[in-house]
Design a protein around this motif. Structure first.
Motif, PDB file in Angstrom:
ATOM      1  N   GLN A  11      38.421  59.238  44.094  1.00  0.00           N
ATOM      2  CA  GLN A  11      37.465  59.831  43.212  1.00  0.00           C
ATOM      3  C   GLN A  11      37.302  61.033  43.134  1.00  0.00           C
ATOM      4  O   GLN A  11      37.350  61.742  44.029  1.00  0.00           O
ATOM      5  CB  GLN A  11      36.304  59.166  43.218  1.00  0.00           C
ATOM      6  N   ILE A  19      29.075  58.222  39.980  1.00  0.00           N
ATOM      7  CA  ILE A  19      28.851  57.106  40.716  1.00  0.00           C
ATOM      8  C   ILE A  19      27.170  56.990  41.215  1.00  0.00           C
ATOM      9  O   ILE A  19      26.615  56.123  41.233  1.00  0.00           O
ATOM     10  CB  ILE A  19      29.640  56.851  41.949  1.00  0.00           C
ATOM     11  N   SER A  20      26.766  58.249  41.669  1.00  0.00           N
ATOM     12  CA  SER A  20      25.481  58.435  42.269  1.00  0.00           C
ATOM     13  C   SER A  20      24.446  59.006  41.323  1.00  0.00           C
ATOM     14  O   SER A  20      23.311  58.996  41.958  1.00  0.00           O
ATOM     15  CB  SER A  20      25.755  59.176  43.701  1.00  0.00           C
ATOM     16  N   ARG A  85      26.099  47.073  37.886  1.00  0.00           N
ATOM     17  CA  ARG A  85      25.325  47.824  36.864  1.00  0.00           C
ATOM     18  C   ARG A  85      24.327  46.881  35.970  1.00  0.00           C
ATOM     19  O   ARG A  85      23.124  47.581  35.845  1.00  0.00           O
ATOM     20  CB  ARG A  85      26.388  48.221  35.992  1.00  0.00           C
ATOM     21  N   PHE A 132      27.537  49.829  45.545  1.00  0.00           N
ATOM     22  CA  PHE A 132      28.009  50.718  44.455  1.00  0.00           C
ATOM     23  C   PHE A 132      29.177  51.550  45.265  1.00  0.00           C
ATOM     24  O   PHE A 132      30.487  51.750  44.767  1.00  0.00           O
ATOM     25  CB  PHE A 132      27.345  50.980  43.469  1.00  0.00           C
ATOM     26  N   VAL A 133      28.441  52.523  46.059  1.00  0.00           N
ATOM     27  CA  VAL A 133      29.428  53.470  46.696  1.00  0.00           C
ATOM     28  C   VAL A 133      30.638  52.816  47.316  1.00  0.00           C
ATOM     29  O   VAL A 133      31.887  53.361  47.369  1.00  0.00           O
ATOM     30  CB  VAL A 133      28.549  54.423  47.305  1.00  0.00           C
ATOM     31  N   MET A 136      33.411  51.325  44.934  1.00  0.00           N
ATOM     32  CA  MET A 136      34.055  52.405  44.084  1.00  0.00           C
ATOM     33  C   MET A 136      34.928  53.162  45.018  1.00  0.00           C
ATOM     34  O   MET A 136      35.952  53.913  44.347  1.00  0.00           O
ATOM     35  CB  MET A 136      33.187  53.137  43.275  1.00  0.00           C
ATOM     36  N   GLN A 149      25.362  60.935  47.284  1.00  0.00           N
ATOM     37  CA  GLN A 149      24.138  60.149  47.011  1.00  0.00           C
ATOM     38  C   GLN A 149      22.890  60.560  47.441  1.00  0.00           C
ATOM     39  O   GLN A 149      21.724  60.647  46.796  1.00  0.00           O
ATOM     40  CB  GLN A 149      24.280  58.767  47.390  1.00  0.00           C
ATOM     41  N   THR A 203      24.626  56.551  34.773  1.00  0.00           N
ATOM     42  CA  THR A 203      25.768  55.805  35.578  1.00  0.00           C
ATOM     43  C   THR A 203      26.252  54.666  34.943  1.00  0.00           C
ATOM     44  O   THR A 203      27.339  54.100  35.097  1.00  0.00           O
ATOM     45  CB  THR A 203      24.744  55.614  36.987  1.00  0.00           C
ATOM     46  N   THR A 207      30.566  54.858  34.209  1.00  0.00           N
ATOM     47  CA  THR A 207      31.314  54.317  35.350  1.00  0.00           C
ATOM     48  C   THR A 207      32.161  52.963  34.958  1.00  0.00           C
ATOM     49  O   THR A 207      31.388  52.101  34.013  1.00  0.00           O
ATOM     50  CB  THR A 207      30.583  53.969  36.670  1.00  0.00           C
ATOM     51  N   GLU A 209      33.289  49.567  36.900  1.00  0.00           N
ATOM     52  CA  GLU A 209      33.340  48.707  37.919  1.00  0.00           C
ATOM     53  C   GLU A 209      34.958  47.983  38.062  1.00  0.00           C
ATOM     54  O   GLU A 209      35.349  47.827  36.920  1.00  0.00           O
ATOM     55  CB  GLU A 209      32.596  47.685  38.125  1.00  0.00           C
TER      56      GLU A 209
END
Length: 498
Positions: A11, A19-20, A85, A132-133, A136, A149, A203, A207, A209
């Motif tokens: 990323q 993402i954050s 999400r 999520f972090v 991804m 984050q 977000t 994003t 996923e």
């Protein structure tokens, strides 16, 4: 067919931002809650020793919500909305509504109910963000991912904490009649609701996923049927289940025998409840029945990896100190540094200064997360970096005893801010690289049990301790905070990174 040895794409800066970014809004909500709920409760007439009981909503909702949401989000796939999400979005809508309604409280019971709704909703959004972090990012980006984050958490908390103070400087009324909430707080909460929803929506929209087959290619197929969990549960005895239940009964007996505060019944009931839940899960496994949600959560809790258990002890002490701070900073600062009683103009000025102090430690955290902590982690490792940061926090709490000028409390908040940056990044970065990615949601939810259990303990026990030994001296709560934060630093000596 996807190559099972393939790695997640790296990323860039924009991807890390997207993402954050939702955490920026979530933390505005948490900051408004942390900096202003004691103020709202005291404005509505509660006494100092009843504050911990009213705050019990926050840790209790986290304890119940986070493992369940973690388990469910590991197993969710709603088409274009994806895996995590849907929970971001649902939690954001409910939290925004609670923030709008909170400052309209005219009675203590309504404010307490809104705190329950707000904290539960924030937890629904927050817990999947941790996973999520990990979902991804590649493992070699986990450190920077959690640092970004943390920077958004710090920035959001600065905005949420300082907004009532800014509104006062802009001429918004900061005084209110007894039993009323000042306009500075009301407008700040309304702004917070809108900002939270907008940030989370960003977000969600920006994003994409990884689909289940892509995640399987990166990390291996998920065992949603729970065959391994079921096998391990079936091998367990009922001894630990009985032990938890007996401990709960003992707590209930002590409360009754020594006429302790009745909110401690909740602690005993939770111990009994966990003992019963684990016994049911083991019985189902021995009977050959499916693990189910209860079995998965109990089995994964009992089967935590060793590094997670060691970090759990660190979290227990760390979050005890933080919760003491969130509950008691307003009464400490208003009483000792402004000489004010609730309902007075000086009290409201002191409470606004607490907002500035909270904004300071969060601002320090945002900067430290992207500068000091990564630099230290590269040189001495994440575990030692976290140890040093926790010692900075302990020094910050202890300094409340030697400082007399409220302006100088900014220096105290610098130490607390360094600790806060590390608390939000280092344990999660260490864990995300060590845990199986297919179960990251439930493990992150279970890890956060050790965030909320100490808060629950503080909420049920601290009021009793203060009433018995320091009924009119809340400054001593900072001594407790300093001591347990130092204990967290010592516990980090047992944590070894791979």
């Amino acid at each position: 067919m996807l190559d099972r040895s393939s790695e997640k794409p790296r990323q860039g800066a924009l991807g890390l931002w997207n993402i954050s970014f939702g955490f920026f809004g979530i933390q505005i909500g948490f900051a408004l809650q942390n900096a202003n709920m004691s103020r709202i409760f005291q404005s509505l007439g509660t006494s100092l020793d009843d504050l911990p009981a009213l705050w019990v909503a926050a840790p209790l909702t986290g304890l119940l919500v986070q493992p369940v949401i973690g388990h469910m989000s590991d197993r969710t796939w709603l088409g274009r909305l994806g895996r995590r999400r849907p929970y971001f979005l649902a939690g954001a809508v409910l939290a925004a509504l609670a923030l709008v309604a909170m400052p309209e409280a005219k009675a203590l019971w309504f404010a307490a109910m809104m705190l329950w709704l707000l904290d539960a909703s924030l937890n629904v959004s927050m817990e999947p963000f941790r996973a999520f972090v990990g979902d991804m990012l590649r493992k070699d980006q986990h450190g920077v991912g959690y640092a970004v984050q943390t920077a958004f958490i710090g920035a959001g908390a600065v905005v949420g904490s300082i907004f009532p103070w800014v509104l006062e400087r802009l001429g918004v009324a900061n005084d209110a009649a007894p039993g009323q909430i000042p306009d500075t707080v009301r407008i700040a909460f309304w702004f917070g609701g809108a900002a939270l929803f907008a940030a989370v929506l960003w977000t969600v929209v920006t994003t994409r996923e990884y689909a289940p087959d892509e995640m399987a290619a990166f990390d291996g197929a998920a065992d949603h049927g729970g065959a391994e969990t079921l096998r391990l549960l079936a091998l367990r005895t009922y001894g630990a289940s009985v032990g938890w239940a007996v401990a709960g009964v003992a707590v209930l007996a002590l409360v009754r025998a020594f006429a302790l505060k009745q909110e401690m019944y909740l602690l005993g009931a939770l111990l009994i409840g966990y003992g019963a839940a684990s016994g049911i899960a083991i019985a189902r496994a021995k009977g050959g029945k499916g693990a189910g949600m209860l079995g998965h959560i109990v089995g994964d809790f009992a089967g935590m990896p060793p590094i997670m258990k060691r970090l759990a002890l660190v979290q227990f002490f760390t979050w005890s100190a933080l919760f003491i701070m969130w509950i008691n900073t307003t009464p400490v600062v208003t009483q000792y540094f402004f000489g004010a009683a609730p309902g007075t103009a000086a009290f409201q000025r002191g409470a606004n200064w607490v907002d500035v102090l909270f904004a300071t430690y969060n601002g320090v955290a945002a900067v430290a997360a992207l500068t000091l902590l990564p630099w230290l982690a590269r040189r001495i490792g994440r575990a030692r970096t976290h140890l040093l940061a926790l010692l900075c926090g302990a020094a910050g709490f202890a300094s409340f005893f030697v400082i007399r000028d409220p302006q100088l409390l900014i220096a105290s908040e610098i130490g607390i801010g360094i600790a806060w940056a590390s608390i939000l990044a280092m344990p999660y970065a260490i864990l995300a690289s060590a845990l199986p990615q297919r179960k990251l949601g439930v493990y992150m939810g279970l890890f956060n049990v050790f965030v909320v259990v100490p808060q629950l303990l503080v909420a049920t026990v601290m009021g009793q301790i203060m009433k018995a030994f320091f009924p009119t001296e809340p400054i001593w709560t900072m001594a407790f905070a300093a001591a347990v934060m130092a204990a967290a630093a010592l516990a980090m000596l047992r944590v070894r990174e791979d």
